[in-house]
Design a protein around this motif. Sequence first.
Motif, PDB file in Angstrom:
ATOM      1  N   TYR A 193       0.833  -1.202   0.000  1.00 44.01           N
ATOM      2  CA  TYR A 193       0.000   0.000   0.000  1.00 44.01           C
ATOM      3  C   TYR A 193       0.864   1.247   0.000  1.00 44.01           C
ATOM      4  O   TYR A 193       0.606   2.219  -0.709  1.00 44.01           O
ATOM      5  CB  TYR A 193      -0.913   0.011   1.224  1.00 44.01           C
ATOM      6  N   LEU A 194       1.926   1.208   0.808  1.00 46.55           N
ATOM      7  CA  LEU A 194       2.809   2.361   0.886  1.00 46.55           C
ATOM      8  C   LEU A 194       3.394   2.693  -0.476  1.00 46.55           C
ATOM      9  O   LEU A 194       3.400   3.850  -0.916  1.00 46.55           O
ATOM     10  CB  LEU A 194       3.935   2.078   1.892  1.00 46.55           C
ATOM     11  N   GLN A 197       0.946   4.289  -2.717  1.00 47.80           N
ATOM     12  CA  GLN A 197       0.739   5.700  -2.385  1.00 47.80           C
ATOM     13  C   GLN A 197       1.867   6.563  -2.918  1.00 47.80           C
ATOM     14  O   GLN A 197       1.658   7.654  -3.451  1.00 47.80           O
ATOM     15  CB  GLN A 197       0.624   5.877  -0.863  1.00 47.80           C
ATOM     16  N   TYR A 203       3.975  12.278  -2.873  1.00 46.84           N
ATOM     17  CA  TYR A 203       4.969  12.324  -1.797  1.00 46.84           C
ATOM     18  C   TYR A 203       6.379  12.121  -2.351  1.00 46.84           C
ATOM     19  O   TYR A 203       7.019  11.090  -2.085  1.00 46.84           O
ATOM     20  CB  TYR A 203       4.652  11.243  -0.765  1.00 46.84           C
ATOM     21  N   MET A 206       9.260  11.314   0.181  1.00 47.96           N
ATOM     22  CA  MET A 206       9.198   9.972   0.746  1.00 47.96           C
ATOM     23  C   MET A 206       9.620   8.950  -0.300  1.00 47.96           C
ATOM     24  O   MET A 206      10.273   7.952   0.018  1.00 47.96           O
ATOM     25  CB  MET A 206       7.782   9.672   1.231  1.00 47.96           C
TER      26      MET A 206
ATOM     27  N   PRO B 128      -3.218   8.447   5.595  1.00 49.97           N
ATOM     28  CA  PRO B 128      -3.089   9.645   4.751  1.00 49.97           C
ATOM     29  C   PRO B 128      -2.453  10.819   5.485  1.00 49.97           C
ATOM     30  O   PRO B 128      -1.523  11.433   4.967  1.00 49.97           O
ATOM     31  CB  PRO B 128      -4.548   9.946   4.380  1.00 49.97           C
ATOM     32  N   LEU B 131       1.256  10.308   6.174  1.00 53.09           N
ATOM     33  CA  LEU B 131       2.069  10.567   4.976  1.00 53.09           C
ATOM     34  C   LEU B 131       2.196  12.070   4.736  1.00 53.09           C
ATOM     35  O   LEU B 131       3.273  12.580   4.432  1.00 53.09           O
ATOM     36  CB  LEU B 131       1.437   9.891   3.756  1.00 53.09           C
ATOM     37  N   ARG B 132       1.079  12.757   4.895  1.00 49.46           N
ATOM     38  CA  ARG B 132       1.085  14.208   4.716  1.00 49.46           C
ATOM     39  C   ARG B 132       2.083  14.841   5.685  1.00 49.46           C
ATOM     40  O   ARG B 132       2.896  15.689   5.301  1.00 49.46           O
ATOM     41  CB  ARG B 132      -0.331  14.753   5.009  1.00 49.46           C
ATOM     42  N   LEU B 134       4.702  13.408   7.215  1.00 52.67           N
ATOM     43  CA  LEU B 134       6.086  13.040   6.916  1.00 52.67           C
ATOM     44  C   LEU B 134       6.615  13.810   5.713  1.00 52.67           C
ATOM     45  O   LEU B 134       7.743  14.313   5.734  1.00 52.67           O
ATOM     46  CB  LEU B 134       6.177  11.529   6.654  1.00 52.67           C
TER      47      LEU B 134
END
Lengths: 239, 239
Positions: A193-194, A197, A203, A206, B128, B131-132, B134
């Motif tokens: 999942y990561l 995303q 992102y 990341m 979510p 992640l935002r 980070l």
Amino acid sequence: MVGRPAVPEVIWARPERAGRGPKPAFSRADIADAAVRIADAEGIDAVSMRKVAAELGCGTMSLYNYVPRKEDLYELMVDRVSAAYELPEHPSGDWRADLVALAHQTRALMHRHTWVPRLMSPVYGFSPNALRFLEYALSCLDGLDARFGEKMELIAMVNGMVTTYVSNEIATAERSRSLPWSEEQEQAARTGYLISQIMTGKYPRMAAAFAEDSGPIDLDGVFDRALDRVLDSFERSAS
Amino acid sequence: MVGRPAVPEVIWARPERAGRGPKPAFSRADIADAAVRIADAEGIDAVSMRKVAAELGCGTMSLYNYVPRKEDLYELMVDRVSAAYELPEHPSGDWRADLVALAHQTRALMHRHTWVPRLMSPVYGFSPNALRFLEYALSCLDGLDARFGEKMELIAMVNGMVTTYVSNEIATAERSRSLPWSEEQEQAARTGYLISQIMTGKYPRMAAAFAEDSGPIDLDGVFDRALDRVLDSFERSAS
DNA sequence: ACCTCACTACGTACGGTGTACGTAACTAGG
DNA sequence: CCTAGTTACGTACACCGTACGTAGTGAGGT
């Protein structure tokens, strides 16, 4: 004056052996050992009053003669493994080195018993070994010209930092270990999942972080560096 | 290809609304809000699937249509309150100031919802809002010449330090608050026992520490100082 | 338009938990 | 020796997470 507050007793305040009746079949150490054995083998969530009683070979409710509430069992466990701290009679005189050594002992202890960080979290206990630890840590700082409050702050900061780091170490270690099927799939699902995303492009940093070839991570190095930083900064602000 | 791994799904991977059947009665936000309401009012231990379902006004097992496991409910809760992070479109350029501001937001969030530290402990979630968070934290460090691994280390260290401190703050705050009788007596018993131990003379430094008139403690000051130290040390080692 | 089937809703039930309470056996102090 | 406080422990209760089965609903494909 009729009845002392019977309910909210502190377990360390009641004597192990009461004078009157038949002598107890187990010591606190016995009970703590049984619980520690279970926690080490099956995790802290597997520690239940029934299981501990079974490990000891006694009825479930007999445990409540020794341990008024389950929370007290946790205190017993932490105190029991804290007995492993080897604290010299007198500190070396180099407070930094002494505190580093102490932190290393804490880290080793938490690696031996990975459930300790979870139980340490809420409040400082005042178990015998906790008092022993605190007194020794304070004695390491005898040479420092600071108020006790500040010294306690430093000790708390070091302990907190160790707890934080070891928690992360344990979490990442459990990730890479061979897991019971279900957990392995769980992990696969999470990272899957990561990645999905990150693929969205929302992102970018990341994504870069995960793409980065970090090489083999030197956990000991990371830990020591972080610990040094904390002590550095305290030393500077204290001088 | 018959059945995707049905058991260990990540809740964020499944869409909130499935295409086919009747439309769901609740959104994830509804459910998270209900759980947060209970946790804020009665503590995290009072959050059970039954209670949340009752709060929503539906059958217990209906919850499992939305939340496969209780652990996922926790993730929903943390993500929900993490929506309160106000993250500017672009960092200011002063990474220290930005990270301090971020830490202050985290601290405020944890004071509003005192159960958050307990749920954050184990592993980073990838909700979510996580992640935002980070991504933004990494963007604050864009100007720094360091590997992503080191930046993540710093972020983790700051977060861990905040969690540690706020946990202590909450614990001490709950100590001095008006407590439900039993807990008050509990506290009295604890400090009473502590004093009795100190009276034995085996812990002279702890005795001195408790005798010390520390004046009113400036929690904000302690926090900011500790945070500054962490950032200081990182800045020095990075330069 | 209808059929179909994934999805929602939820009652029941199982195995687990912490622990209150009552009873029986035992033993050390007066 | 007697008696009162302790130990031992079985039973029972309330609560937990959740597996499973059943019934109803409504959107998609035909």
